[in-house]
Each structure stands twice: as C-alpha cells, then as structure tokens.
Design an enzyme around this catalytic site. Sequence first.
Site, short mmCIF file in Angstrom:
data_model
loop_
_atom_site.label_atom_id
_atom_site.label_comp_id
_atom_site.label_asym_id
_atom_site.label_seq_id
_atom_site.Cartn_x
_atom_site.Cartn_y
_atom_site.Cartn_z
N ARG A 1 0.81 -1.22 0.00
CA ARG A 1 0.00 0.00 0.00
C ARG A 1 0.84 1.27 0.00
O ARG A 1 0.45 2.29 -0.60
CB ARG A 1 -0.89 -0.03 1.25
CG ARG A 1 -1.88 1.09 1.37
CD ARG A 1 -2.50 1.07 2.75
NE ARG A 1 -3.70 1.88 2.84
CZ ARG A 1 -4.26 2.23 3.99
NH1 ARG A 1 -3.74 1.82 5.14
NH2 ARG A 1 -5.36 2.97 4.01
N ASN B 1 -7.64 6.67 0.60
CA ASN B 1 -7.22 5.32 0.25
C ASN B 1 -7.88 4.40 1.27
O ASN B 1 -7.67 4.54 2.47
CB ASN B 1 -5.68 5.23 0.32
CG ASN B 1 -5.14 3.86 0.01
OD1 ASN B 1 -5.15 2.98 0.86
ND2 ASN B 1 -4.65 3.68 -1.20
N SER B 2 -8.72 3.48 0.79
CA SER B 2 -9.59 2.72 1.69
C SER B 2 -8.81 1.82 2.64
O SER B 2 -7.67 1.43 2.38
CB SER B 2 -10.57 1.87 0.87
OG SER B 2 -11.43 2.67 0.12
N GLN B 3 -9.46 1.48 3.73
CA GLN B 3 -8.93 0.55 4.73
C GLN B 3 -8.54 -0.76 4.05
O GLN B 3 -9.35 -1.34 3.32
CB GLN B 3 -10.00 0.32 5.78
CG GLN B 3 -9.62 -0.60 6.91
CD GLN B 3 -10.77 -0.75 7.90
OE1 GLN B 3 -11.91 -0.39 7.60
NE2 GLN B 3 -10.49 -1.27 9.07
N PRO B 4 -7.33 -1.26 4.25
CA PRO B 4 -6.90 -2.49 3.57
C PRO B 4 -7.84 -3.68 3.78
O PRO B 4 -8.12 -4.42 2.84
CB PRO B 4 -5.51 -2.76 4.16
CG PRO B 4 -5.00 -1.40 4.49
CD PRO B 4 -6.20 -0.63 4.97
#
Length: 199
Positions: A25, A51-54
């Site tokens: 990421r 940037n979305s939560q993994p």
Amino acid sequence: MGEPPGEPPQQAPDPVAEAFRRLPRAGFLPSDQRASAAVDAALPIAAGQSNSQPRTVAAMLRLLAPVPGDRVLDVGSGSGWTTALLAVLVGPAGSVLGVERHPELVAFGRANLASARLPWARIEPATPGVLGDPSGAPYRRILVSASARRLPAALVAQLDDGGVLICPVGSTMTRVRRDGDRVRVSEHGEYRFVPLVED
C-alpha cells in the site's frame, strides 16, 4: 482405518493476499502518509478522497472474485491501488480500466500505476455526467469504491452476462450478479465510504 501419515494438505493460494504482497500500500500513498501504510484504516490522499482501509479493500476484492482474463472497470480509482491490485488478479490476459473524477488523482494514480509496471491497466478521467464507461461495456467485473445513494442502474447495465458488480449502497456492501435478464443482489456487511458522484 485412518489415513497413512503424510504431507499435510496444501491450502489453496489466496490470490488477494498474493496481490497485497506484490503491491504494498505504501507505494500508492502520498509521501506524508506512507509511514501509516500498515495501519488498517482509511488514509487521506487528495481532493477530499481517501485510500480505503486495507481490510475493506480485501473484502471487496474477494466478493468481486476476478479471475485471469477478466475485463474490469474500477470506478473511483483514487490512488490507483485498487486498479493495480485488480490488474495483478486478472493478469496480462485481462484488462483493467480505472475511472476517476478528480484530475489531481488521475495524475497521482497514473504515476503510481506506471511504477507498478502493469501495462494492461490504465486510469482515465471520468466523463462528466457519465457513470462508469458505457462505451467500453460490457465488463466482467465492476468495482465501485464510493458509496451510492441507491444501486446504480447505469453500472448494472454495463455488466457482461455472468458479470459481478461490487458497490457500497448507503453503508451496505452490495454484490450484484447479472445472469441474462436476471439480476441477483446480496448484502455483505456495513462499511463507510466517501459518497459516489453519480451525476
């Protein structure tokens, strides 16, 4: 009688976990956010987007279940991380188009994608007033990384026969599968996303 001793059964490889290992990421975050790349939380990028939560990204990709050779549309490509992850999952026999409304994120995502060296994936500016990419449809898989007010009929119409759409609707992760004229919808938990610009 029991089975003779031998090698333990091999677990099937997890393509999503492999894609995450291949594309950390951090390489898709602004320089001031890279130290937080391992934090399982959404992180700001630009233009009020994130940037979305993994863990959320992994859940969406597993629900989408792209396979090598698929044509994929990534709506709201942001930093380019989901576009790149999708490109790893579909391989060079497939293709991924990311569309993004914010010009600064188009440039940022393109630069990140170029560094990942996945030439079968690209990011393009979204056409004003158009949701997705109807001129390039149908797509085998469509991923939406923003929350729609209601299920976007325009994107369902861009699905190929047998295709799958993953889209948050309100706070509910929604999976759509199109089989001919039949559309099957299922719900898969509660999540938070930035709003989808639908017009």
